[in-house]
Design a protein around this motif. Structure first.
Motif, short mmCIF file in Angstrom:
data_model
loop_
_atom_site.label_atom_id
_atom_site.label_comp_id
_atom_site.label_asym_id
_atom_site.label_seq_id
_atom_site.Cartn_x
_atom_site.Cartn_y
_atom_site.Cartn_z
N THR A 23 47.08 45.14 39.60
CA THR A 23 45.93 45.61 39.22
C THR A 23 45.86 47.05 38.50
OG1 THR A 23 44.75 46.49 40.99
CG2 THR A 23 44.41 44.12 40.64
N THR A 24 46.93 47.78 39.01
CA THR A 24 46.96 49.07 38.23
C THR A 24 48.29 49.00 37.30
OG1 THR A 24 48.30 49.95 40.14
CG2 THR A 24 45.81 50.13 40.28
N PHE A 25 48.85 47.97 37.29
CA PHE A 25 50.19 47.93 36.30
C PHE A 25 49.98 47.91 34.80
CE2 PHE A 25 54.12 46.35 34.76
CZ PHE A 25 54.88 47.17 35.59
N GLY A 26 50.56 48.74 34.01
CA GLY A 26 50.41 48.62 32.44
C GLY A 26 51.15 47.83 31.83
N ALA A 27 50.67 46.72 31.31
CA ALA A 27 51.59 45.59 30.31
C ALA A 27 50.56 45.12 29.24
CB ALA A 27 52.09 44.69 31.08
N ASP A 28 51.10 44.96 28.15
CA ASP A 28 50.27 44.07 27.19
C ASP A 28 49.47 42.86 28.04
OD1 ASP A 28 51.02 45.88 25.20
OD2 ASP A 28 52.73 44.41 24.37
N ILE A 44 45.54 37.42 44.82
CA ILE A 44 45.51 38.03 43.52
C ILE A 44 44.57 37.92 42.28
CG2 ILE A 44 47.19 38.42 41.39
CD1 ILE A 44 49.50 38.05 43.44
N ALA A 45 43.96 36.63 42.12
CA ALA A 45 42.91 36.36 41.17
C ALA A 45 41.62 37.09 41.49
CB ALA A 45 42.83 34.70 41.20
N ALA A 46 41.41 37.20 42.64
CA ALA A 46 40.17 38.04 43.23
C ALA A 46 40.32 39.27 42.82
CB ALA A 46 39.92 37.64 44.70
N ALA A 47 41.36 39.95 43.15
CA ALA A 47 41.84 41.49 42.93
C ALA A 47 41.67 41.66 41.47
CB ALA A 47 43.38 41.74 43.57
N LEU A 48 42.39 40.80 40.50
CA LEU A 48 42.38 40.84 39.03
C LEU A 48 40.96 40.97 38.62
CD1 LEU A 48 45.67 39.22 38.31
CD2 LEU A 48 44.86 41.81 37.92
N SER A 49 40.33 40.03 39.06
CA SER A 49 38.80 39.59 38.68
C SER A 49 37.98 40.90 38.89
CB SER A 49 38.42 38.37 39.05
OG SER A 49 37.14 37.96 38.46
N PRO A 54 32.94 42.96 35.38
CA PRO A 54 31.67 42.06 35.06
C PRO A 54 32.38 41.17 33.68
CG PRO A 54 30.66 44.15 34.81
CD PRO A 54 32.10 44.31 35.31
N ASP A 55 32.71 41.98 32.65
CA ASP A 55 32.91 41.18 31.43
C ASP A 55 34.06 40.36 31.65
OD1 ASP A 55 31.13 42.76 30.08
OD2 ASP A 55 32.53 44.34 29.38
N VAL A 56 35.31 40.51 32.47
CA VAL A 56 36.04 39.46 32.54
C VAL A 56 35.54 38.27 33.26
CG1 VAL A 56 38.27 38.83 33.85
CG2 VAL A 56 38.07 41.16 32.58
N GLN A 57 34.65 38.58 34.31
CA GLN A 57 34.16 37.38 35.16
C GLN A 57 33.37 36.50 34.09
OE1 GLN A 57 35.20 36.30 38.10
NE2 GLN A 57 34.26 34.48 37.39
N LEU A 58 32.34 37.31 33.12
CA LEU A 58 31.69 36.52 32.18
C LEU A 58 32.56 35.59 31.24
CD1 LEU A 58 29.02 39.31 31.12
CD2 LEU A 58 28.59 37.18 32.44
N GLU A 59 33.44 36.08 30.89
CA GLU A 59 34.32 35.32 29.90
C GLU A 59 34.89 34.27 30.73
OE1 GLU A 59 37.76 35.79 26.53
OE2 GLU A 59 36.50 37.70 27.20
N ILE A 60 35.42 34.37 31.95
CA ILE A 60 36.05 33.23 32.84
C ILE A 60 34.78 32.26 32.96
CG2 ILE A 60 36.71 32.76 35.11
CD1 ILE A 60 38.20 35.58 35.26
N ASP A 61 33.77 32.64 33.71
CA ASP A 61 32.56 31.61 33.57
C ASP A 61 32.30 31.00 32.26
OD1 ASP A 61 32.31 32.67 36.03
OD2 ASP A 61 30.59 34.15 35.60
N THR A 78 41.77 35.66 28.82
CA THR A 78 40.62 36.33 28.72
C THR A 78 40.76 37.70 28.13
OG1 THR A 78 40.47 37.04 30.99
CG2 THR A 78 39.44 34.84 30.46
N ILE A 79 40.00 38.48 28.11
CA ILE A 79 40.09 39.89 27.81
C ILE A 79 40.63 40.75 29.15
CG2 ILE A 79 38.14 40.26 26.08
CD1 ILE A 79 36.29 40.98 28.41
N GLY A 80 40.99 41.63 29.08
CA GLY A 80 41.54 42.41 30.44
C GLY A 80 40.46 43.17 30.93
N GLY A 81 39.49 43.56 30.18
CA GLY A 81 38.15 44.45 30.76
C GLY A 81 38.73 45.57 31.25
N ASN A 82 38.53 46.21 32.42
CA ASN A 82 38.84 47.66 32.95
C ASN A 82 40.39 47.71 33.26
OD1 ASN A 82 36.20 48.15 32.80
ND2 ASN A 82 35.68 47.64 34.60
N LEU A 83 41.14 46.36 33.19
CA LEU A 83 42.49 46.26 33.66
C LEU A 83 43.51 47.02 32.48
CD1 LEU A 83 42.67 42.49 34.98
CD2 LEU A 83 42.84 44.55 36.24
#
Length: 185
Positions: A23-28, A44-49, A54-61, A78-83
């Motif tokens: 969740t803190t690792f930088g990559a494209d 991992i899915a919960a941690a990344l979400s 919230p924008d990531v979760q909205l796009e997932i939904d 999906t978008i990366g949001g704050n990732l």
């Protein structure tokens, strides 16, 4: 963070194996180990979400409403949001005991699809966890071998925009298994 750099080919694709927090690792592109319902309530899915916001979760939904279940072996974006990434790739892997003994084959297909999608999007770097080895219950050795096989096959094709493939997990034993898988192949 422990890491090991492995040069996979003369094409300058580099594999890095890290122990750390994806969740803190930088990559494209960051790869999420997802289930068919895109229900990210564990691992991992919960941690990344959660880290994506919230924008990531909205796009997932929204994706879930439009597409329904995502077949095993498929990858959606999906978008990366704050990732620290441009996009989050949700790779749907198999669950132990529910794949009729085809976990390894399905994992290889899932990893190839994630790599090919990142290539199609012209990304230069991708980071992925040891898909299937956590809440999906597939033995780490099976997951590590499948991922290594898929990455090596992908890199052998040449002419890639992906220059760095990072495998990352926060569990030391998983990192060692991924490193050993490359050593024996």
């Amino acid at each position: 963070m422990e890491n090991e750099r492995i040069n996979l080919s003369s094409k300058e694709t580099i594999l890095m194996v890290y122990q750390g927090d994806i969740t803190t690792f930088g990559a494209d592109a960051l790869v999420n180990s997802s289930n068919e319902d895109l229900n990210h309530c564990e691992g991992i899915a919960a941690a990344l979400s959660q880290a994506g916001g919230p924008d990531v979760q909205l796009e997932i939904d929204s994706l879930r409403k439009r597409k329904g279940q995502i077949p095993i072996g498929e990858v959606v974006v999906t978008i990366g949001g704050n990732l620290p990434c441009k996009r989050l790739l949700h790779a749907v892997g198999p669950v132990a005991g529910k794949a009729a003994g085809k976990e390894r084959v399905l994992l290889e297909r899932t990893v190839r699809r994630a790599l090919n999608l990142a290539e199609l999007m012209k990304f230069k770097s991708i980071a992925m966890p040891c898909i299937g080895s956590g809440v999906f219950g597939i033995p780490v050795i099976v997951c590590s071998d499948a991922i290594v096989c898929a990455v090596k096959e992908f890199c052998s094709q040449g002419g890639k925009s992906l220059k760095t493939i990072s495998l990352i997990d926060d569990r030391g034993e998983v990192v060692r298994a991924m490193q050993e898988a490359f050593s024996k192949k």
